[in-house]
Structure formats: C-alpha cells, structure tokens
Design a protein around this motif. Structure first.
Motif, PDB file in Angstrom:
ATOM      1  N   ASN A   1      27.381 -26.116   3.872  1.00  0.00           N
ATOM      2  CA  ASN A   1      27.522 -26.035   2.422  1.00  0.00           C
ATOM      3  C   ASN A   1      26.354 -25.308   1.765  1.00  0.00           C
ATOM      4  OD1 ASN A   1      29.993 -27.163   2.025  1.00  0.00           O
ATOM      5  ND2 ASN A   1      29.275 -29.008   1.014  1.00  0.00           N
TER       6      ASN A   1
ATOM      7  N   VAL B   1      27.417 -19.806   0.274  1.00  0.00           N
ATOM      8  CA  VAL B   1      27.157 -19.911  -1.156  1.00  0.00           C
ATOM      9  C   VAL B   1      27.096 -18.518  -1.784  1.00  0.00           C
ATOM     10  CG1 VAL B   1      25.909 -22.098  -1.026  1.00  0.00           C
ATOM     11  CG2 VAL B   1      24.656 -19.966  -0.677  1.00  0.00           C
TER      12      VAL B   1
ATOM     13  N   ILE C   1      35.224 -22.300  -7.397  1.00  0.00           N
ATOM     14  CA  ILE C   1      35.810 -23.631  -7.461  1.00  0.00           C
ATOM     15  C   ILE C   1      37.250 -23.540  -7.944  1.00  0.00           C
ATOM     16  CG2 ILE C   1      35.600 -25.943  -8.455  1.00  0.00           C
ATOM     17  CD1 ILE C   1      32.616 -25.128  -9.057  1.00  0.00           C
TER      18      ILE C   1
ATOM     19  N   SER D   1      35.795 -26.724  -3.723  1.00  0.00           N
ATOM     20  CA  SER D   1      34.938 -25.546  -3.606  1.00  0.00           C
ATOM     21  C   SER D   1      35.156 -24.745  -2.329  1.00  0.00           C
ATOM     22  CB  SER D   1      33.459 -25.943  -3.714  1.00  0.00           C
ATOM     23  OG  SER D   1      33.049 -26.665  -2.575  1.00  0.00           O
TER      24      SER D   1
ATOM     25  N   ASN E   1      32.356 -31.625 -12.917  1.00  0.00           N
ATOM     26  CA  ASN E   1      31.695 -32.531 -11.978  1.00  0.00           C
ATOM     27  C   ASN E   1      32.329 -33.917 -12.006  1.00  0.00           C
ATOM     28  OD1 ASN E   1      29.371 -33.312 -10.182  1.00  0.00           O
ATOM     29  ND2 ASN E   1      28.911 -34.624 -11.936  1.00  0.00           N
TER      30      ASN E   1
ATOM     31  N   ARG F   1      29.658 -23.520  -6.676  1.00  0.00           N
ATOM     32  CA  ARG F   1      28.975 -24.586  -5.954  1.00  0.00           C
ATOM     33  C   ARG F   1      27.998 -24.009  -4.949  1.00  0.00           C
ATOM     34  NH1 ARG F   1      27.505 -28.565  -5.653  1.00  0.00           N
ATOM     35  NH2 ARG F   1      28.657 -30.151  -4.539  1.00  0.00           N
TER      36      ARG F   1
ATOM     37  N   ASN G   1      23.747 -31.131  -4.388  1.00  0.00           N
ATOM     38  CA  ASN G   1      24.256 -31.323  -5.748  1.00  0.00           C
ATOM     39  C   ASN G   1      23.994 -30.106  -6.624  1.00  0.00           C
ATOM     40  OD1 ASN G   1      25.240 -33.985  -5.354  1.00  0.00           O
ATOM     41  ND2 ASN G   1      23.141 -34.762  -5.481  1.00  0.00           N
ATOM     42  N   GLU G   2      23.738 -28.977  -6.000  1.00  0.00           N
ATOM     43  CA  GLU G   2      23.369 -27.774  -6.743  1.00  0.00           C
ATOM     44  C   GLU G   2      24.597 -26.957  -7.137  1.00  0.00           C
ATOM     45  OE1 GLU G   2      19.236 -27.142  -4.218  1.00  0.00           O
ATOM     46  OE2 GLU G   2      21.117 -26.216  -3.574  1.00  0.00           O
ATOM     47  N   TRP G   3      24.541 -26.400  -8.337  1.00  0.00           N
ATOM     48  CA  TRP G   3      25.577 -25.530  -8.863  1.00  0.00           C
ATOM     49  C   TRP G   3      24.908 -24.252  -9.355  1.00  0.00           C
ATOM     50  CZ3 TRP G   3      30.716 -27.676 -10.229  1.00  0.00           C
ATOM     51  CH2 TRP G   3      30.860 -29.026  -9.867  1.00  0.00           C
TER      52      TRP G   3
END
Length: 214
Positions: free
Chosen positions: A23, A27, A31, A49, A95, A178, A182-184
């Motif tokens: 994950n 990147v 989404i 995602s 979220n 995403r 927990n990063e966007w």
C-alpha cells in the motif's frame, strides 16, 4: 553510487505487514466511491482504493474487494453500481464511509453524503461529486482473499463546470488519492508532457542524449 536497500519478502512476512508495504509502494491510488444497493434495498457507499480502468472497448472499470465487503455482495445480488469521484471537498465524508458499518446501515445517511438519482442504473450517485460512472456487472474474478469486480460502463455524467474541450479537467475535479497507512494526497502540481514519436526520436539524436544525461 550504490544505495543500500531494505528487502521485503512476502514468504517471510505476515500478510498484513506485507499488505502495508504494498500500500505504501503502489501510490497514489485513485478511489472508487462505490454506491450499491442490497437485494433488500439498503444502500451502501464505500471507498475502494484498488481501482482502475480495465478495458477501453467495451468500456470497463474495476475495483477490488479485499475480503467480502458489502459492495461486493450487493453488486453480485443486483448487478449494478455507481462509482463517484472522491473530491477534496468531501475528504472527511469519504474517509467516514470506510467505517465498518453493519450491512443494514446506510453509510451515506450516517455521514451526511447527499445522493441523487443516476441517469441509467437504479443505484444513486453522490450529488457532491463532479463525475459519476454508472456500471452494470460485467463479471468478477476471485483469488486469495480478494475479488476483482468488473463494471461495464453504461453512462458517465459530469458537472458542466468541470468539462472543458470535451473532457472533465483535473483542475475542476480535485480528486483525493490514497497513499500508505492513513495517508491521503491531493493532486498537487500538475505536469504536462507529450509522448515522443519514434520518428522524431530517430531524426533527433539529441533527445536520447539529453535523457541519458549526455
């Protein structure tokens, strides 16, 4: 100059730990804000995602359900769904719809996301999203703990204000993506560059020299 590397071996790591690594590597991920309806008529709205275009002709998009999510169950039952783009303005709502509500709960209602009727399919789209894709189920492929859902695109609708020169434009869509953990991310700087035709490449050796640092 050689740079030291850290190695991650899926055969030696727990599945959840390796999942976090993947994950963080794949990147940014677009989404799919998937809206579906159960056989009993309960709506579900969830962000996925693992999402991309699967085919051009016919037009097909795909998202992956890691585990048996409500989206997957609903689409299998009713064979249609919508994918709404996740705009930056609805960050907290996107979220929140990822919360593991029980199947009989409507995420849109709980999170205050307004829905509106779609043009072709019977499942609504997100009213506050500038672009929505309407799909019928093309098929699914399952392996391991995941199922890839393929949706045949039957209609796309976009805000008039978001369309320029015949296509939706990124500066008006402002999509979320995403990252790891927990990063966007948001779109940040947009760069534009044309592909180089081989004819031009072969006629101008300076192109390759420049790219090779010559």
């Amino acid at each position: 100059m050689t740079t030291a590397r850290v190695h991650f071996d899926p055969a030696e790591m727990e599945s959840a730990a390796f999942y976090r690594v993947l994950n963080s590597i794949v990147v940014p991920r677009p989404i799919a804000w998937v809206c579906s309806r159960s056989a009993e008529g309960v709506l579900n709205l969830a962000p996925h995602s693992f999402y991309t275009v699967a085919c051009v002709q016919p037009p097909v998009v795909q998202f992956t359900s890691v585990g048996r999510k409500d989206s997957l169950t609903n689409v299998e039952q009713t064979r249609e769904f919508t994918v709404s783009l996740t705009p930056e303005s609805l960050f907290e709502q996107v979220n929140a719809t990822g919360t593991d509500f029980p199947p009989e709960h409507d995420e849109a209602e709980h999170t205050g996301v307004a829905l509106e009727p779609s043009e072709v399919v019977g499942v609504p789209r997100v009213a506050g999203s500038p672009v929505s894709i309407e799909c019928t189920l093309q098929g699914t492929v399952s392996f391991g703990d995941s199922t890839v859902v393929f949706g045949r695109v039957v209609h796309v609708s976009a805000w008039e204000s978001a369309v320029r020169d015949g296509r939706p434009r990124i500066e008006h869509l402002r999509p979320l993506a995403r990252l790891g953990g927990n990063e966007w991310s948001t779109i940040g700087e947009v760069k534009e560059i044309r592909r180089i035709p081989y004819r031009r490449w072969s006629e101008d050796p300076e192109i390759g020299e420049r790219l090779r640092g010559g």
